[in-house]
Motif scaffolding. Sequence first.
Motif, PDB file in Angstrom:
ATOM      1  N   ASP A 103      43.074  43.099  30.237  1.00  0.00           N
ATOM      2  CA  ASP A 103      41.963  43.479  29.523  1.00  0.00           C
ATOM      3  C   ASP A 103      40.923  43.979  30.424  1.00  0.00           C
ATOM      4  N   ARG A 104      40.544  45.181  30.420  1.00  0.00           N
ATOM      5  CA  ARG A 104      39.362  45.576  31.300  1.00  0.00           C
ATOM      6  C   ARG A 104      38.204  46.468  30.341  1.00  0.00           C
ATOM      7  N   ARG A 155      41.342  39.651  23.907  1.00  0.00           N
ATOM      8  CA  ARG A 155      41.364  38.465  23.160  1.00  0.00           C
ATOM      9  C   ARG A 155      41.679  38.801  21.788  1.00  0.00           C
ATOM     10  N   PRO A 204      45.247  37.030  33.710  1.00  0.00           N
ATOM     11  CA  PRO A 204      44.135  36.488  34.382  1.00  0.00           C
ATOM     12  C   PRO A 204      43.112  37.912  34.672  1.00  0.00           C
ATOM     13  N   GLU A 205      41.916  37.327  34.702  1.00  0.00           N
ATOM     14  CA  GLU A 205      41.152  38.754  35.059  1.00  0.00           C
ATOM     15  C   GLU A 205      41.293  38.794  36.286  1.00  0.00           C
ATOM     16  N   GLY A 206      41.165  40.294  36.604  1.00  0.00           N
ATOM     17  CA  GLY A 206      41.627  41.073  37.959  1.00  0.00           C
ATOM     18  C   GLY A 206      42.995  40.756  38.328  1.00  0.00           C
ATOM     19  N   GLY A 264      36.729  43.583  28.386  1.00  0.00           N
ATOM     20  CA  GLY A 264      35.931  42.599  28.031  1.00  0.00           C
ATOM     21  C   GLY A 264      35.808  42.056  26.819  1.00  0.00           C
TER      22      GLY A 264
END
Length: 376
Positions: free
Chosen positions: A54-55, A61, A97-99, A57
């Motif tokens: 997810d980029r 989810r 995970p983010e990034g 935001g």
Amino acid sequence: NIAAVIRRELHDRVRKKSFIIMTLATPVLFGALMIVPALLMVMKSEQVKVSVVDRTGWAGRMIVESKDVPSEHGDSDRIEQEAMKKASESTQFVLAPEGADLQALQEQILDRKLDGVMLLEPDEKEELKATYYAQNLSNTQLYGLLSGRLNQARLQQRLHKLGLDPAVANQLKGRVVMESVKVEKGGKTRKGNIFVDMLRPIMLAMVIYIMVLMYGVAICNGVLEEKNSKVVEVILSAVSPFELMMGKIVGIAAVGLLQYAIWFGLGAAVYLANPMNITSSSDGMWMKPIEMFVLVSYFLLGFVFYASLYAAVGATCTTQQEVQQWQMPVTFGLVIPFLLMLPTISSPNAGWVVALSLFPVTSPITMLLRVGAVDV
């Protein structure tokens, strides 16, 4: 003399082990082709793991937490609905995970630790852009699940921006279920099914095609074999060429009708035993008496026409290779209606379709397609 040749062809072919085996085995094979794919589609699918990057935001989810909504279709889509349900139960969406490194996730696909990666990015026009990475891009059920969840996430985001209550939006959604009613001669009507009405003429034409091709080639090879073995010279000392040809054609046609009568009986039993059949979605019989009459009539007329051509090919050739070369132009007359099958069913009363149904080369299959679609 013609009756004697008919009896010879009928007895010789019906008593062969190959005829008995194929007569009994063919319905079993076709039944397996009908039932096994349906069973495989509704069986529990293998576990599928998809990582969601997810980029945006917000979309990731929603994709992971959203529930798959079953489609509202008629009985003809029951197999597809059950397959989608099994695919939904066996698919796991995991938020990366983010990034997370996209290249590393692609390596996990190659190592079979992941089945796919869905990249979500912001888009100025559509608000959401999605890219799916996987080794296997032919899983239609999974693709349907991904598309459904993406559309749900995009809809929820737009409702949030407009300040609309999702519950109200769900009440506004929905679809109108349209029933199909077939209008027949005499003002009669019956509940129809688009899938059945499209499948029936194709099945009728396929019966003619397989029958004429299989037994037409048998006549061609039989004539060539008798010619090369000099048996035909002995036979022609007792009967005329016309009596021999007519006896062979009628005799083999009788063999074909006997075989298809057995196949129809066994095939009907297998079809009715299939739990996923769609006969309940339409009223009346799957095949009307007039369609059965036309099927038998056009088989006999078409078989005599093509069998004469195949017999002529066998009589003029001297080797099997030469026969195969000359069979192609004759067979092409049967192939042409199949190439035009969909437009024929879509417009069964068009001028060019009527012309093909009257032209002897294309008439057997084209007329069966028309009769299966409309009242001719």
